[in-house]
Design a protein around this motif. Structure first.
Motif, PDB file in Angstrom:
ATOM      1  N   ARG A 183       8.519 -10.270  -3.554  1.00 26.81           N
ATOM      2  CA  ARG A 183       9.359  -9.107  -3.846  1.00 26.81           C
ATOM      3  C   ARG A 183       8.484  -7.867  -3.617  1.00 26.81           C
ATOM      4  NH1 ARG A 183      14.025  -9.309  -6.751  1.00 26.81           N
ATOM      5  NH2 ARG A 183      13.551  -7.355  -7.832  1.00 26.81           N
ATOM      6  N   VAL A 184       8.840  -7.077  -2.622  1.00 27.86           N
ATOM      7  CA  VAL A 184       8.029  -5.928  -2.228  1.00 27.86           C
ATOM      8  C   VAL A 184       8.849  -4.661  -2.459  1.00 27.86           C
ATOM      9  CG1 VAL A 184       6.728  -4.833  -0.384  1.00 27.86           C
ATOM     10  CG2 VAL A 184       6.866  -7.335  -0.493  1.00 27.86           C
ATOM     11  N   LEU A 185       8.295  -3.729  -3.208  1.00 18.32           N
ATOM     12  CA  LEU A 185       8.985  -2.469  -3.493  1.00 18.32           C
ATOM     13  C   LEU A 185       8.652  -1.460  -2.402  1.00 18.32           C
ATOM     14  CD1 LEU A 185      10.771  -0.897  -5.469  1.00 18.32           C
ATOM     15  CD2 LEU A 185       8.695  -0.186  -6.670  1.00 18.32           C
ATOM     16  N   LEU A 186       9.669  -1.004  -1.690  1.00 18.60           N
ATOM     17  CA  LEU A 186       9.512  -0.062  -0.588  1.00 18.60           C
ATOM     18  C   LEU A 186       9.962   1.321  -1.029  1.00 18.60           C
ATOM     19  CD1 LEU A 186      11.175  -2.225   2.229  1.00 18.60           C
ATOM     20  CD2 LEU A 186       8.780  -2.267   1.465  1.00 18.60           C
ATOM     21  N   THR A 187       9.166   2.341  -0.713  1.00 16.90           N
ATOM     22  CA  THR A 187       9.523   3.720  -1.026  1.00 16.90           C
ATOM     23  C   THR A 187       8.811   4.642  -0.038  1.00 16.90           C
ATOM     24  OG1 THR A 187       9.487   5.460  -2.733  1.00 16.90           O
ATOM     25  CG2 THR A 187       7.652   3.891  -2.736  1.00 16.90           C
ATOM     26  N   HIS A 188       9.398   5.816   0.215  1.00 17.38           N
ATOM     27  CA  HIS A 188       8.658   6.770   1.046  1.00 17.38           C
ATOM     28  C   HIS A 188       7.406   7.216   0.315  1.00 17.38           C
ATOM     29  CE1 HIS A 188       7.615   9.768   3.919  1.00 17.38           C
ATOM     30  NE2 HIS A 188       7.765  10.755   3.061  1.00 17.38           N
ATOM     31  N   GLY A 189       7.520   7.464  -0.983  1.00 18.79           N
ATOM     32  CA  GLY A 189       6.363   7.814  -1.797  1.00 18.79           C
ATOM     33  C   GLY A 189       6.396   9.205  -2.387  1.00 18.79           C
ATOM     34  N   ASP A 190       7.179  10.110  -1.805  1.00 26.11           N
ATOM     35  CA  ASP A 190       7.137  11.498  -2.267  1.00 26.11           C
ATOM     36  C   ASP A 190       7.657  11.659  -3.688  1.00 26.11           C
ATOM     37  OD1 ASP A 190       9.680  10.849  -1.136  1.00 26.11           O
ATOM     38  OD2 ASP A 190      10.195  12.977  -1.071  1.00 26.11           O
ATOM     39  N   ALA A 191       8.605  10.811  -4.106  1.00 26.59           N
ATOM     40  CA  ALA A 191       9.158  10.939  -5.459  1.00 26.59           C
ATOM     41  C   ALA A 191       8.123  10.618  -6.527  1.00 26.59           C
ATOM     42  CB  ALA A 191      10.361  10.016  -5.616  1.00 26.59           C
ATOM     43  N   LEU A 192       7.040   9.951  -6.144  1.00 25.71           N
ATOM     44  CA  LEU A 192       6.010   9.547  -7.108  1.00 25.71           C
ATOM     45  C   LEU A 192       4.798  10.476  -7.105  1.00 25.71           C
ATOM     46  CD1 LEU A 192       6.121   5.691  -6.523  1.00 25.71           C
ATOM     47  CD2 LEU A 192       7.000   6.942  -8.503  1.00 25.71           C
ATOM     48  N   ALA A 198      11.022  -3.220 -11.262  1.00 25.00           N
ATOM     49  CA  ALA A 198      11.578  -3.901 -10.099  1.00 25.00           C
ATOM     50  C   ALA A 198      11.220  -5.385 -10.071  1.00 25.00           C
ATOM     51  CB  ALA A 198      11.069  -3.240  -8.816  1.00 25.00           C
ATOM     52  N   GLY A 199      10.376  -5.830 -10.977  1.00 26.24           N
ATOM     53  CA  GLY A 199       9.934  -7.216 -10.958  1.00 26.24           C
ATOM     54  C   GLY A 199       9.117  -7.544  -9.727  1.00 26.24           C
ATOM     55  N   ALA A 200       8.348  -6.556  -9.250  1.00 29.26           N
ATOM     56  CA  ALA A 200       7.544  -6.724  -8.040  1.00 29.26           C
ATOM     57  C   ALA A 200       6.075  -6.493  -8.373  1.00 29.26           C
ATOM     58  CB  ALA A 200       7.997  -5.746  -6.961  1.00 29.26           C
ATOM     59  N   THR A 201       5.211  -6.990  -7.508  1.00 27.25           N
ATOM     60  CA  THR A 201       3.778  -6.780  -7.700  1.00 27.25           C
ATOM     61  C   THR A 201       3.151  -6.007  -6.551  1.00 27.25           C
ATOM     62  OG1 THR A 201       3.288  -8.926  -6.674  1.00 27.25           O
ATOM     63  CG2 THR A 201       3.511  -8.879  -9.081  1.00 27.25           C
ATOM     64  N   THR A 202       3.929  -5.719  -5.498  1.00 33.68           N
ATOM     65  CA  THR A 202       3.402  -5.024  -4.329  1.00 33.68           C
ATOM     66  C   THR A 202       4.311  -3.863  -3.965  1.00 33.68           C
ATOM     67  OG1 THR A 202       2.476  -7.092  -3.472  1.00 33.68           O
ATOM     68  CG2 THR A 202       2.670  -5.258  -1.930  1.00 33.68           C
ATOM     69  N   MET A 203       3.699  -2.717  -3.688  1.00 31.97           N
ATOM     70  CA  MET A 203       4.430  -1.532  -3.240  1.00 31.97           C
ATOM     71  C   MET A 203       3.944  -1.162  -1.845  1.00 31.97           C
ATOM     72  SD  MET A 203       4.481   2.328  -4.935  1.00 31.97           S
ATOM     73  CE  MET A 203       5.609   1.863  -6.263  1.00 31.97           C
ATOM     74  N   VAL A 204       4.891  -0.780  -0.980  1.00 26.12           N
ATOM     75  CA  VAL A 204       4.568  -0.247   0.339  1.00 26.12           C
ATOM     76  C   VAL A 204       5.161   1.149   0.424  1.00 26.12           C
ATOM     77  CG1 VAL A 204       4.894  -0.475   2.834  1.00 26.12           C
ATOM     78  CG2 VAL A 204       4.506  -2.521   1.435  1.00 26.12           C
ATOM     79  N   MET A 219      -1.348  -5.916  -9.395  1.00 27.43           N
ATOM     80  CA  MET A 219      -0.419  -5.040  -8.687  1.00 27.43           C
ATOM     81  C   MET A 219      -1.161  -4.282  -7.591  1.00 27.43           C
ATOM     82  SD  MET A 219       2.092  -3.477 -11.606  1.00 27.43           S
ATOM     83  CE  MET A 219       3.284  -4.550 -12.422  1.00 27.43           C
ATOM     84  N   LEU A 220      -0.557  -4.236  -6.397  1.00 26.78           N
ATOM     85  CA  LEU A 220      -1.219  -3.703  -5.216  1.00 26.78           C
ATOM     86  C   LEU A 220      -0.294  -2.740  -4.485  1.00 26.78           C
ATOM     87  CD1 LEU A 220      -3.794  -4.129  -3.348  1.00 26.78           C
ATOM     88  CD2 LEU A 220      -2.379  -5.782  -2.099  1.00 26.78           C
ATOM     89  N   ARG A 221      -0.896  -1.738  -3.861  1.00 26.71           N
ATOM     90  CA  ARG A 221      -0.107  -0.878  -2.974  1.00 26.71           C
ATOM     91  C   ARG A 221      -0.734  -0.877  -1.585  1.00 26.71           C
ATOM     92  NH1 ARG A 221      -1.126   5.660  -3.354  1.00 26.71           N
ATOM     93  NH2 ARG A 221      -3.375   5.657  -3.663  1.00 26.71           N
ATOM     94  N   PHE A 246      11.170  -1.713   9.605  1.00 24.47           N
ATOM     95  CA  PHE A 246      11.624  -0.843   8.523  1.00 24.47           C
ATOM     96  C   PHE A 246      10.833   0.465   8.606  1.00 24.47           C
ATOM     97  CE2 PHE A 246      13.284  -4.259   5.332  1.00 24.47           C
ATOM     98  CZ  PHE A 246      14.312  -4.548   6.221  1.00 24.47           C
ATOM     99  N   ILE A 247      11.553   1.555   8.803  1.00 23.97           N
ATOM    100  CA  ILE A 247      10.959   2.890   8.923  1.00 23.97           C
ATOM    101  C   ILE A 247      11.073   3.565   7.561  1.00 23.97           C
ATOM    102  CG2 ILE A 247      11.046   5.100  10.133  1.00 23.97           C
ATOM    103  CD1 ILE A 247      12.613   3.551  12.378  1.00 23.97           C
ATOM    104  N   LEU A 248       9.941   3.821   6.912  1.00 25.98           N
ATOM    105  CA  LEU A 248       9.956   4.313   5.527  1.00 25.98           C
ATOM    106  C   LEU A 248       9.754   5.823   5.454  1.00 25.98           C
ATOM    107  CD1 LEU A 248       8.084   1.444   3.648  1.00 25.98           C
ATOM    108  CD2 LEU A 248      10.481   1.631   4.326  1.00 25.98           C
TER     109      LEU A 248
END
Length: 270
Positions: free
Chosen positions: A131-140, A210-216, A232-234, A59-61
């Motif tokens: 359940r892992v929340l994936l995002t590029h990150g720039d929106a945050l 998102a009902g998740a505890t981990t963000m990548v 919660m972890l990133r 997965f290329i984020l």
């Protein structure tokens, strides 16, 4: 993590979920390779990684490309080489792509041609009981208010339709100008720790919704793992840079044993 801002954390955008097949053994995450004709060693390392990884999915984020001026560029020399690598990799395993701030104009034409899965930002991956929340990150990155205004403009359908109607050479000139402005800002503030980071409150809100505890995520070029809140972890992905020192390249792998960071095969970082 950045200081808390006065900006209200944005609500989680429309959420897309991807459930990994039960026979998958591992998923790799990479981002921020910023590939261009000027980064041949980074391209070669990426190509070798795609050909040799034993992960069931990559997965290329975001920010795979330094610039992407539209899918009609995919037939040109360098872009065509990248498209060919993606297509070959997608024949062997699942390859997913999420747009970043440099390559947000990668569209469905390009991804369909390559057999690559389009990953909306954000996406929840269900894999190995997580359940892992994936995002590029720039929106945050809410502290970077100027960028957020620019992002809202260029992500709008009206702006993209108007921009993509322009000749390719004109679009490339615009993309280079935006890239050069970004690089000048980085040179004026060369410490990555001082660049805008993901806003903690916004990230925690997204995870809750998102009902998740981990963000990548990627984008910040400051790899590492840290808590966002209790429970919660990133995990922040590394950028790749093998053409100019200091060299960097790292893959974040998720399996039933959890997350671990690995160096791509054949890459020497010394």
């Amino acid at each position: 993590m950045s200081r808390q801002t006065a900006v209200a954390p944005p609500p989680l955008p429309s959420l897309w979920e991807y459930m990994a097949p039960t026979d998958w053994r591992s998923v790799d995450f990479i981002s921020d390779l910023h590939l261009s004709a000027d980064t041949p060693r980074t391209f070669d390392a990426w190509s070798a990684y795609l050909r040799t990884t034993d992960a069931d999915a990559v997965f290329i984020l975001g920010d795979l490309f330094e610039v992407w001026a539209g899918d009609d560029s995919r037939h040109d020399e360098f872009e065509a080489r990248c498209a060919n690598e993606l297509a070959e990799a997608a024949c062997r395993r699942t390859v997913g792509f999420m747009a970043g701030n440099r390559d947000f104009l990668v569209g469905l034409d390009m991804l369909r041609d390559c057999g690559v899965l389009a990953l909306p930002d954000p996406t929840v991956l269900q894999a190995f009981g997580q359940r892992v929340l994936l995002t590029h990150g720039d929106a945050l990155c809410l502290d970077d208010t100027k960028y957020q205004q620019f992002r809202a403009l260029v992500r709008s359908e009206a702006w993209q339709q108007d921009f993509l109607a322009k000749p390719l050479d004109e679009r490339r000139r615009f993309a280079r100008a935006v890239r050069n402005e970004s690089e000048q800002l980085k040179r004026s503030n060369p410490a990555p720790m001082d660049w805008a980071d993901v806003d903690g409150a916004a990230a925690v809100r997204w995870l809750h919704e998102a009902g998740a505890t981990t963000m990548v995520h990627g984008h910040t070029h400051h790899p590492g793992s840290e808590p966002l809140a209790p429970g919660m972890l990133r995990h922040v992905l590394s950028d790749w840079e093998l053409d100019h020192p200091p060299h960097r390249a790292e893959v974040l792998r998720l399996s039933a044993r959890g997350f671990r960071r690995i160096t791509p095969p054949g890459v020497a970082l010394a």
